[in-house]
Design an enzyme around this catalytic site. Sequence first.
Site, PDB file in Angstrom:
ATOM      1  N   HIS A  18       0.839  -1.205   0.000  1.00 54.83           N
ATOM      2  CA  HIS A  18       0.000   0.000   0.000  1.00 54.83           C
ATOM      3  C   HIS A  18       0.874   1.255   0.000  1.00 54.83           C
ATOM      4  CE1 HIS A  18      -3.009  -2.761   2.231  1.00 54.83           C
ATOM      5  NE2 HIS A  18      -3.538  -2.527   1.039  1.00 54.83           N
ATOM      6  N   LYS A  42     -15.850  -8.378   5.702  1.00 53.47           N
ATOM      7  CA  LYS A  42     -15.270  -9.261   6.705  1.00 53.47           C
ATOM      8  C   LYS A  42     -15.043  -8.495   8.001  1.00 53.47           C
ATOM      9  CE  LYS A  42     -12.518  -7.793   3.252  1.00 53.47           C
ATOM     10  NZ  LYS A  42     -11.552  -7.711   2.296  1.00 53.47           N
ATOM     11  N   ARG A  90      -2.246  -6.743  -8.580  1.00 52.38           N
ATOM     12  CA  ARG A  90      -1.062  -7.560  -8.297  1.00 52.38           C
ATOM     13  C   ARG A  90      -0.967  -8.757  -9.234  1.00 52.38           C
ATOM     14  NH1 ARG A  90      -2.849  -8.181  -2.241  1.00 52.38           N
ATOM     15  NH2 ARG A  90      -4.686  -8.531  -3.510  1.00 52.38           N
ATOM     16  N   SER A 128      -2.737  -7.827   2.849  1.00 57.02           N
ATOM     17  CA  SER A 128      -2.992  -7.661   4.290  1.00 57.02           C
ATOM     18  C   SER A 128      -3.371  -8.997   4.924  1.00 57.02           C
ATOM     19  CB  SER A 128      -4.128  -6.664   4.518  1.00 57.02           C
ATOM     20  OG  SER A 128      -3.760  -5.396   4.063  1.00 57.02           O
TER      21      SER A 128
HETATM   22  O1  PNS Z   1      -9.109  -3.325   0.192  1.00 55.14           O
HETATM   23  P1  PNS Z   1     -10.446  -3.806  -0.288  1.00 55.14           P
HETATM   24  O2  PNS Z   1     -11.157  -4.525   0.820  1.00 55.14           O
HETATM   25  O3  PNS Z   1     -10.346  -4.611  -1.549  1.00 55.14           O
HETATM   26  O4  PNS Z   1     -11.317  -2.470  -0.638  1.00 55.14           O
HETATM   27  C1  PNS Z   1     -12.606  -2.575  -1.195  1.00 55.14           C
HETATM   28  C2  PNS Z   1     -13.287  -1.203  -1.201  1.00 55.14           C
HETATM   29  C3  PNS Z   1     -13.383  -0.655   0.209  1.00 55.14           C
HETATM   30  C4  PNS Z   1     -12.499  -0.250  -2.051  1.00 55.14           C
HETATM   31  C5  PNS Z   1     -14.717  -1.399  -1.819  1.00 55.14           C
HETATM   32  O5  PNS Z   1     -15.382  -2.386  -1.128  1.00 55.14           O
HETATM   33  C6  PNS Z   1     -15.544  -0.121  -1.796  1.00 55.14           C
HETATM   34  O6  PNS Z   1     -15.322   0.759  -2.586  1.00 55.14           O
HETATM   35  N1  PNS Z   1     -16.529  -0.045  -0.880  1.00 55.14           N
HETATM   36  C7  PNS Z   1     -17.391   1.116  -0.760  1.00 55.14           C
HETATM   37  C8  PNS Z   1     -18.800   0.816  -1.263  1.00 55.14           C
HETATM   38  C9  PNS Z   1     -18.928   1.075  -2.744  1.00 55.14           C
HETATM   39  O7  PNS Z   1     -18.746   2.165  -3.230  1.00 55.14           O
HETATM   40  N2  PNS Z   1     -19.285   0.007  -3.499  1.00 55.14           N
HETATM   41  C10 PNS Z   1     -19.487   0.115  -4.929  1.00 55.14           C
HETATM   42  C11 PNS Z   1     -18.226  -0.126  -5.710  1.00 55.14           C
HETATM   43  S1  PNS Z   1     -18.406  -1.616  -6.564  1.00 55.14           S
END
Ligand code: PNS
Length: 159
Positions: A18, A42, A90, A128
């Site tokens: 990150h 989660k 990745r 992570s």
């Molecule tokens: O590190 P992660 O867990 O892959 O991050 C995922 C994240 C937080 C970026 C994604 O779940 C998100 O954007 N959540 C906010 C809700 C949202 O906007 N959802 C619509 C996008 S598909």
Amino acid sequence: MTRVAVYPGSFDPITKGHEDLIQRSLGFVDKVVVAVAVNVAKQPLFSLDERVALIRQCVGDKRVEVQSFDGLLVEFAKKTGATVIVRGLRAVSDFEYEFQMALMNRNLGPEIETVFLVPAFDLTYLSSSLVREVARFGGDVSALVHPAVQQALKRKFAK
Ligand code: PNS
């Protein structure tokens, strides 16, 4: 004009992967807002406040801001004045989920562009969840996370 990117994620916890992407983003925007998601599907290991605090400890750059967000990412991006969403890619396994998310975000906010960045070669395998797993069983994560995160993991799993 200040170019702003939002770099969203769970950051549970922030890793050197990150950190690498934050630095890379600063190569093409003036400001990066690291957006820590409140609603992670989660159950996170670290609380929201802990995740935000750890990122602040790892990243000292004045061009980087750390904020938490709830609800839709594109709405948060609009509020912060961002025009770009940064996500890391990745491996091929990341692609389908990221592609879906980018298209949905474009649907919700067509003015915001998703940019995918590839991490440094030696950080490509890093996640992570792997860091949590290794730390949980007492493995050495010093090459994978900032010392502040290493200490936080030690404290978490000492209980
Ligand atoms: O590190 P992660 O867990 O892959 O991050 C995922 C994240 C937080 C970026 C994604 O779940 C998100 O954007 N959540 C906010 C809700 C949202 O906007 N959802 C619509 C996008 S598909």
